[in-house]
Design a protein around this motif. Structure first.
Motif, PDB file in Angstrom:
ATOM      1  N   ALA A 138       6.131   5.235   1.955  1.00 25.26           N
ATOM      2  CA  ALA A 138       5.873   5.597   1.626  1.00 25.26           C
ATOM      3  C   ALA A 138       7.303   6.989   1.152  1.00 25.26           C
ATOM      4  O   ALA A 138       8.649   6.682   1.463  1.00 25.26           O
ATOM      5  CB  ALA A 138       6.021   7.290   2.243  1.00 25.26           C
TER       6      ALA A 138
ATOM      7  N   ASP B 196       0.547  -0.952   0.321  1.00 25.28           N
ATOM      8  CA  ASP B 196       0.057  -0.010  -0.095  1.00 25.28           C
ATOM      9  C   ASP B 196       0.762   1.536  -0.057  1.00 25.28           C
ATOM     10  O   ASP B 196       0.459   2.252   0.139  1.00 25.28           O
ATOM     11  CB  ASP B 196      -1.318  -0.095   1.058  1.00 25.28           C
TER      12      ASP B 196
ATOM     13  N   VAL C 231       1.522  11.126  -7.693  1.00 24.39           N
ATOM     14  CA  VAL C 231       1.509  10.553  -7.103  1.00 24.39           C
ATOM     15  C   VAL C 231       1.397   8.748  -7.451  1.00 24.39           C
ATOM     16  O   VAL C 231       0.237   7.994  -8.424  1.00 24.39           O
ATOM     17  CB  VAL C 231       0.904  11.053  -5.277  1.00 24.39           C
ATOM     18  N   TYR C 232       1.904   8.040  -7.130  1.00 25.24           N
ATOM     19  CA  TYR C 232       1.766   6.321  -7.263  1.00 25.24           C
ATOM     20  C   TYR C 232       1.278   5.880  -6.130  1.00 25.24           C
ATOM     21  O   TYR C 232       2.137   5.764  -5.221  1.00 25.24           O
ATOM     22  CB  TYR C 232       2.650   5.633  -8.359  1.00 25.24           C
ATOM     23  N   ARG C 233       0.656   4.939  -5.828  1.00 24.05           N
ATOM     24  CA  ARG C 233      -0.285   4.489  -4.939  1.00 24.05           C
ATOM     25  C   ARG C 233       0.502   2.583  -5.152  1.00 24.05           C
ATOM     26  O   ARG C 233      -0.321   1.483  -6.256  1.00 24.05           O
ATOM     27  CB  ARG C 233      -1.602   4.836  -4.762  1.00 24.05           C
TER      28      ARG C 233
ATOM     29  N   THR D 219       3.391   4.254  -1.120  1.00 24.51           N
ATOM     30  CA  THR D 219       3.358   6.072  -1.676  1.00 24.51           C
ATOM     31  C   THR D 219       4.554   6.527  -2.353  1.00 24.51           C
ATOM     32  O   THR D 219       5.011   6.202  -1.486  1.00 24.51           O
ATOM     33  CB  THR D 219       1.804   7.207  -0.804  1.00 24.51           C
ATOM     34  N   ASP D 220       4.014   7.016  -3.835  1.00 15.64           N
ATOM     35  CA  ASP D 220       5.821   7.137  -4.432  1.00 15.64           C
ATOM     36  C   ASP D 220       5.520   8.402  -5.012  1.00 15.64           C
ATOM     37  O   ASP D 220       4.547   8.455  -5.775  1.00 15.64           O
ATOM     38  CB  ASP D 220       5.588   6.074  -5.143  1.00 15.64           C
ATOM     39  N   VAL D 221       5.880   9.843  -4.656  1.00  8.38           N
ATOM     40  CA  VAL D 221       5.120  11.144  -4.610  1.00  8.38           C
ATOM     41  C   VAL D 221       6.895  11.700  -5.333  1.00  8.38           C
ATOM     42  O   VAL D 221       7.742  11.383  -5.197  1.00  8.38           O
ATOM     43  CB  VAL D 221       5.600  12.172  -3.577  1.00  8.38           C
TER      44      VAL D 221
END
Length: 152
Positions: free
Chosen positions: A125, A40, A50-52, A42-44
């Motif tokens: 994250a 789950d 934003v990739y989830r 998150t990559d900003v």
């Protein structure tokens, strides 16, 4: 295992996790890159995308590795690792992508890394920021009190 030995082992495991992610990047392997992330996660990105989720992060990066980021490598320097409880760490790195050899490390990444129920550490994250050195210098010149005590 005493507390100090535990922290040393966890620090080594986190460094190994980031090294696996970097190795996957260098090989252009989106699936392996995504596997470094929690399901789950998150990559900003530094451009604000934003990739989830690990699957989406891996899929999107494979497309990038096959196009804009083809044949790039990832330079990374760990600036700080701080633990918040037994199963969470915040890691700050400097880094950048390159093809021939690393240039100035122009981006700062903040990772939140968590230990899963299986005992493995994964990236929960990441926030990537392009460093604005000129703007930073101007701010520090006109407002010296804004300069951090430790420059990274």
């Amino acid at each position: 295992m005493d507390h100090i030995a535990g922290v040393e082992a966890d620090t080594a495991a986190i460094r190994a996790l980031l090294e696996r992610a970097r190795d996957a990047w260098d090989r252009g392997d989106g699936a392996a890159y995504g596997a470094a992330f929690a399901p789950d996660a998150t990559d900003v990105t530094f451009v604000g995308t934003v990739y989830r989720g690990s699957a989406e992060i891996g899929r999107a990066h494979q497309v990038l590795f096959d196009s804009f980021l083809k044949d790039t490598r990832l330079a990374m320097e760990i600036v700080d690792i701080r633990f918040y409880g037994a199963d969470t760490a915040v890691v700050v790195t400097r880094g950048d992508t390159y093809k021939d050899r690393p240039k100035k490390l122009g981006k700062v990444q903040t990772y939140t890394i968590v230990r899963g129920a299986d005992g493995d550490w994964r990236i929960a994250a990441i926030q990537k920021t392009k460093r604005q050195g000129l703007m930073e210098a101007i701010s520090f010149k006109f407002q010296p009190a804004t300069k951090p005590s430790a420059r990274h």
